[in-house]
Design a protein around this motif. Structure first.
Motif, PDB file in Angstrom:
ATOM      1  N   ALA A 164       0.732  -1.108  -0.037  1.00  0.00           N
ATOM      2  CA  ALA A 164       0.092  -0.122   0.040  1.00  0.00           C
ATOM      3  C   ALA A 164       0.704   1.161  -0.049  1.00  0.00           C
ATOM      4  O   ALA A 164       0.683   2.201  -0.627  1.00  0.00           O
ATOM      5  CB  ALA A 164      -1.036  -0.156   1.242  1.00  0.00           C
ATOM      6  N   ASP A 165       2.103   1.107   0.683  1.00  0.00           N
ATOM      7  CA  ASP A 165       2.851   2.241   0.829  1.00  0.00           C
ATOM      8  C   ASP A 165       3.898   2.595  -0.419  1.00  0.00           C
ATOM      9  O   ASP A 165       3.924   3.693  -0.846  1.00  0.00           O
ATOM     10  CB  ASP A 165       3.734   2.110   2.022  1.00  0.00           C
ATOM     11  N   GLU A 166       4.090   1.363  -1.239  1.00  0.00           N
ATOM     12  CA  GLU A 166       5.025   1.315  -2.101  1.00  0.00           C
ATOM     13  C   GLU A 166       4.211   1.544  -3.503  1.00  0.00           C
ATOM     14  O   GLU A 166       4.799   1.421  -4.634  1.00  0.00           O
ATOM     15  CB  GLU A 166       6.125   0.370  -2.051  1.00  0.00           C
ATOM     16  N   ALA A 167       3.106   1.154  -3.600  1.00  0.00           N
ATOM     17  CA  ALA A 167       2.120   1.046  -4.715  1.00  0.00           C
ATOM     18  C   ALA A 167       2.534  -0.128  -5.595  1.00  0.00           C
ATOM     19  O   ALA A 167       2.734   0.073  -6.753  1.00  0.00           O
ATOM     20  CB  ALA A 167       1.969   2.077  -5.652  1.00  0.00           C
ATOM     21  N   LEU A 168       2.906  -1.249  -4.696  1.00  0.00           N
ATOM     22  CA  LEU A 168       3.441  -2.422  -5.662  1.00  0.00           C
ATOM     23  C   LEU A 168       2.272  -2.944  -6.276  1.00  0.00           C
ATOM     24  O   LEU A 168       1.134  -3.278  -5.705  1.00  0.00           O
ATOM     25  CB  LEU A 168       4.273  -3.588  -4.559  1.00  0.00           C
ATOM     26  N   THR A 169       2.599  -3.841  -7.602  1.00  0.00           N
ATOM     27  CA  THR A 169       1.531  -4.454  -8.234  1.00  0.00           C
ATOM     28  C   THR A 169       1.347  -6.113  -7.802  1.00  0.00           C
ATOM     29  O   THR A 169       2.380  -6.378  -7.267  1.00  0.00           O
ATOM     30  CB  THR A 169       1.750  -4.383  -9.586  1.00  0.00           C
ATOM     31  N   ALA A 170       0.476  -6.495  -8.267  1.00  0.00           N
ATOM     32  CA  ALA A 170       0.367  -8.082  -7.962  1.00  0.00           C
ATOM     33  C   ALA A 170       1.271  -8.750  -8.611  1.00  0.00           C
ATOM     34  O   ALA A 170       1.942  -9.736  -7.803  1.00  0.00           O
ATOM     35  CB  ALA A 170      -1.141  -8.416  -8.304  1.00  0.00           C
ATOM     36  N   GLU A 182       6.861 -11.741  -7.982  1.00  0.00           N
ATOM     37  CA  GLU A 182       8.062 -11.992  -8.345  1.00  0.00           C
ATOM     38  C   GLU A 182       8.881 -11.836  -6.768  1.00  0.00           C
ATOM     39  O   GLU A 182       9.740 -12.863  -6.568  1.00  0.00           O
ATOM     40  CB  GLU A 182       8.528 -10.835  -9.014  1.00  0.00           C
ATOM     41  N   LYS A 183       8.489 -11.085  -5.870  1.00  0.00           N
ATOM     42  CA  LYS A 183       9.266 -10.874  -4.584  1.00  0.00           C
ATOM     43  C   LYS A 183       8.953 -12.442  -4.028  1.00  0.00           C
ATOM     44  O   LYS A 183      10.003 -12.782  -3.200  1.00  0.00           O
ATOM     45  CB  LYS A 183       8.711  -9.761  -3.795  1.00  0.00           C
ATOM     46  N   SER A 184       7.946 -12.645  -3.905  1.00  0.00           N
ATOM     47  CA  SER A 184       7.598 -13.943  -3.095  1.00  0.00           C
ATOM     48  C   SER A 184       8.298 -15.206  -3.627  1.00  0.00           C
ATOM     49  O   SER A 184       8.871 -15.878  -2.991  1.00  0.00           O
ATOM     50  CB  SER A 184       6.063 -14.410  -3.214  1.00  0.00           C
ATOM     51  N   LEU A 185       8.502 -15.295  -5.055  1.00  0.00           N
ATOM     52  CA  LEU A 185       9.247 -16.337  -5.483  1.00  0.00           C
ATOM     53  C   LEU A 185      10.644 -16.094  -5.219  1.00  0.00           C
ATOM     54  O   LEU A 185      11.444 -17.229  -5.012  1.00  0.00           O
ATOM     55  CB  LEU A 185       8.921 -16.559  -6.923  1.00  0.00           C
ATOM     56  N   ALA A 186      11.187 -15.028  -5.377  1.00  0.00           N
ATOM     57  CA  ALA A 186      12.426 -14.638  -4.898  1.00  0.00           C
ATOM     58  C   ALA A 186      12.837 -15.231  -3.523  1.00  0.00           C
ATOM     59  O   ALA A 186      13.913 -15.654  -3.149  1.00  0.00           O
ATOM     60  CB  ALA A 186      12.965 -13.340  -5.228  1.00  0.00           C
ATOM     61  N   ASN A 191      -3.460 -15.090  -4.627  1.00  0.00           N
ATOM     62  CA  ASN A 191      -4.346 -14.029  -5.227  1.00  0.00           C
ATOM     63  C   ASN A 191      -3.813 -12.631  -4.692  1.00  0.00           C
ATOM     64  O   ASN A 191      -4.409 -12.200  -3.770  1.00  0.00           O
ATOM     65  CB  ASN A 191      -5.816 -14.375  -5.161  1.00  0.00           C
ATOM     66  N   TYR A 192      -2.791 -12.162  -5.411  1.00  0.00           N
ATOM     67  CA  TYR A 192      -2.055 -11.033  -4.801  1.00  0.00           C
ATOM     68  C   TYR A 192      -3.101  -9.882  -5.044  1.00  0.00           C
ATOM     69  O   TYR A 192      -3.265  -8.807  -4.160  1.00  0.00           O
ATOM     70  CB  TYR A 192      -0.794 -10.945  -5.659  1.00  0.00           C
ATOM     71  N   GLU A 193      -3.815  -9.767  -6.046  1.00  0.00           N
ATOM     72  CA  GLU A 193      -5.095  -8.901  -6.034  1.00  0.00           C
ATOM     73  C   GLU A 193      -5.930  -8.783  -4.857  1.00  0.00           C
ATOM     74  O   GLU A 193      -6.335  -7.752  -4.288  1.00  0.00           O
ATOM     75  CB  GLU A 193      -5.699  -8.950  -7.681  1.00  0.00           C
ATOM     76  N   LEU A 194      -6.445  -9.986  -4.521  1.00  0.00           N
ATOM     77  CA  LEU A 194      -7.165 -10.080  -3.361  1.00  0.00           C
ATOM     78  C   LEU A 194      -6.429  -9.661  -1.986  1.00  0.00           C
ATOM     79  O   LEU A 194      -6.784  -8.940  -1.033  1.00  0.00           O
ATOM     80  CB  LEU A 194      -7.499 -11.734  -2.976  1.00  0.00           C
ATOM     81  N   ILE A 195      -5.144  -9.965  -1.686  1.00  0.00           N
ATOM     82  CA  ILE A 195      -4.223  -9.646  -0.634  1.00  0.00           C
ATOM     83  C   ILE A 195      -4.055  -7.994  -0.724  1.00  0.00           C
ATOM     84  O   ILE A 195      -4.207  -7.586   0.139  1.00  0.00           O
ATOM     85  CB  ILE A 195      -2.933 -10.347  -0.987  1.00  0.00           C
ATOM     86  N   LEU A 196      -3.873  -7.551  -1.728  1.00  0.00           N
ATOM     87  CA  LEU A 196      -3.690  -6.062  -1.957  1.00  0.00           C
ATOM     88  C   LEU A 196      -5.204  -5.409  -1.709  1.00  0.00           C
ATOM     89  O   LEU A 196      -4.992  -4.275  -0.885  1.00  0.00           O
ATOM     90  CB  LEU A 196      -3.232  -5.574  -3.418  1.00  0.00           C
ATOM     91  N   GLU A 197      -6.005  -5.782  -1.971  1.00  0.00           N
ATOM     92  CA  GLU A 197      -7.472  -5.244  -1.785  1.00  0.00           C
ATOM     93  C   GLU A 197      -7.860  -5.346  -0.310  1.00  0.00           C
ATOM     94  O   GLU A 197      -8.419  -4.332   0.358  1.00  0.00           O
ATOM     95  CB  GLU A 197      -8.619  -5.933  -2.621  1.00  0.00           C
TER      96      GLU A 197
END
Length: 100
Positions: free
Chosen positions: A20-26, A31-35, A64-70
């Motif tokens: 939310a602070d960094e405006a990261l996308t799903a 990608e960060k999770s896989l790394a 579902n990263y969209e769900l997580i972000l929302e």
């Protein structure tokens, strides 16, 4: 393996919190999770590494990263937590069925 999975879920949750602070996308979160899976697995004993990495990558791929972000934007962390727990349960079951 349990330690890696717990760290993965905690990190995913933290990453989503920061999103939310960094405006990261799903896609960036994925990608960060896989790394992170690769990084965390690299310190495990050889006997645990493959299985832990498979489950961690499954969770990262199926979250579902969209769900997580929302959920994070709305302040409803319970939705994100429940989704991640269900994803982990599914991935662990898939891993168990492959291993048998």
């Amino acid at each position: 393996m349990k330690q890696l999975i717990i760290l993965t879920l905690a990190s995913l949750f933290f990453t989503a919190s920061a999103a939310a602070d960094e405006a990261l996308t799903a896609e960036v979160l994925k990608e960060k999770s896989l790394a992170m899976c690769e990084s965390k697995a690299s310190v495990l004993p050889e006997g645990e590494k493959a299985e832990a990495l498979a489950v961690c990558q499954c969770v990262a791929e199926n979250t579902n990263y969209e769900l997580i972000l929302e959920a994070k934007k709305s302040g409803d962390d319970s939705v994100a937590k429940q989704h991640m727990e269900e994803t982990l349960k599914t991935c662990k079951a898939e891993d168990a069925s492959i291993g048998s």
